[in-house]
Design an enzyme around this catalytic site. Sequence first.
Site, short mmCIF file in Angstrom:
data_model
loop_
_atom_site.label_atom_id
_atom_site.label_comp_id
_atom_site.label_asym_id
_atom_site.label_seq_id
_atom_site.Cartn_x
_atom_site.Cartn_y
_atom_site.Cartn_z
N LYS A 1 -0.88 -2.77 3.49
CA LYS A 1 -0.69 -4.22 3.46
C LYS A 1 0.38 -4.64 2.45
O LYS A 1 1.22 -5.49 2.74
CB LYS A 1 -2.01 -4.94 3.13
CG LYS A 1 -3.13 -4.66 4.12
CD LYS A 1 -4.36 -5.50 3.84
CE LYS A 1 -5.05 -5.21 2.52
NZ LYS A 1 -5.71 -3.89 2.44
N ARG B 1 -11.70 -11.64 2.75
CA ARG B 1 -12.38 -10.34 2.82
C ARG B 1 -13.84 -10.47 3.21
O ARG B 1 -14.54 -9.45 3.30
CB ARG B 1 -12.31 -9.69 1.44
CG ARG B 1 -11.41 -8.46 1.35
CD ARG B 1 -11.39 -8.07 -0.10
NE ARG B 1 -11.03 -6.72 -0.38
CZ ARG B 1 -9.82 -6.36 -0.81
NH1 ARG B 1 -8.85 -7.24 -0.92
NH2 ARG B 1 -9.59 -5.11 -1.13
N ARG C 1 -1.61 7.38 -4.22
CA ARG C 1 -1.14 6.19 -4.94
C ARG C 1 -1.66 6.20 -6.38
O ARG C 1 -0.97 5.78 -7.30
CB ARG C 1 -1.61 4.94 -4.19
CG ARG C 1 -1.18 3.64 -4.83
CD ARG C 1 -1.43 2.45 -3.91
NE ARG C 1 -2.78 1.92 -4.04
CZ ARG C 1 -3.27 0.92 -3.30
NH1 ARG C 1 -2.54 0.38 -2.35
NH2 ARG C 1 -4.50 0.49 -3.47
N ARG D 1 -3.58 2.31 -11.24
CA ARG D 1 -4.77 1.51 -10.92
C ARG D 1 -6.02 2.36 -11.06
O ARG D 1 -6.17 3.37 -10.38
CB ARG D 1 -4.66 0.97 -9.49
CG ARG D 1 -3.88 -0.31 -9.41
CD ARG D 1 -3.80 -0.82 -7.99
NE ARG D 1 -5.10 -0.97 -7.36
CZ ARG D 1 -5.26 -1.57 -6.19
NH1 ARG D 1 -4.22 -2.05 -5.54
NH2 ARG D 1 -6.46 -1.68 -5.67
N ARG E 1 -15.01 1.43 -2.00
CA ARG E 1 -14.18 0.31 -1.51
C ARG E 1 -14.10 0.33 0.02
O ARG E 1 -14.13 -0.71 0.65
CB ARG E 1 -12.79 0.39 -2.12
CG ARG E 1 -12.76 -0.18 -3.54
CD ARG E 1 -11.67 0.42 -4.36
NE ARG E 1 -10.34 0.11 -3.87
CZ ARG E 1 -9.28 0.90 -4.06
NH1 ARG E 1 -9.41 2.05 -4.70
NH2 ARG E 1 -8.11 0.53 -3.62
#
Length: 193
Positions: free
Chosen positions: A14, A89, A128, A134, A146
């Site tokens: 996204k 969400r 990532r 993160r 998640r």
Amino acid sequence: MLNLILFGPPGAGKGTQSENIIAKYKLIHLSTGDLLRSEIQAGSELGLKAKTLMDQGILVPDEVVIGMIDNKLKEHRNAAGFIFDGFPRTVKQSEALDQLLASYDESISVMIALVVDDNELLARLLNRGKTSGRPDDQNEELISKRIQEYNSKTKPVADYYQEQGKFVAIDGIGEIDFIFEEINKAISQVTVK
Ligand code: ADP
């Protein structure tokens, strides 16, 4: 206005595709994840509360993100449109967004969903995590949490827009440019009032 929701699980791409879309259509990018991370960075009370949940891979309360989006819509009254990334969400967030937009006589133009299977998501997020810094991308258990939150709370949001005839699904695996082309095709089908 052209108001897009870019939808999909964590790691679907996204953020990457948002950048492409913003550059081409001059939309304002509203990512609740980014907004929350700025609050954490600023050390605000909201940020501190959100961090505890984000570090566990759990969604923050609806009121929190709805309030942030409300503020941003107010700030950008004359925008060409918005791209919502990581929001809504939950179905409650979708209903609130529809109401907020309606109060400006606006609405969602289309929801574009990037479809990627769970194994690929896990691999992408772990990758990532090596560079993003993160904390929620650094371990498999958190990533799975998640994805679980997505499957239980967020997936129904797709049905919500499907019922409004505004849902388009695109294969999120493949060349970034090719996926962007597919997104462009979906956008070109939209009639903007
Ligand atoms: P990703 O798509 O990789 O999960 P985000 O940056 O969109 O990344 O979100 C990171 C975290 O921020 C989520 O796991 C959740 O805790 C919180 N968050 C972001 N957007 C929302 C939202 N709309 N509602 C509730 N929580 C959110």
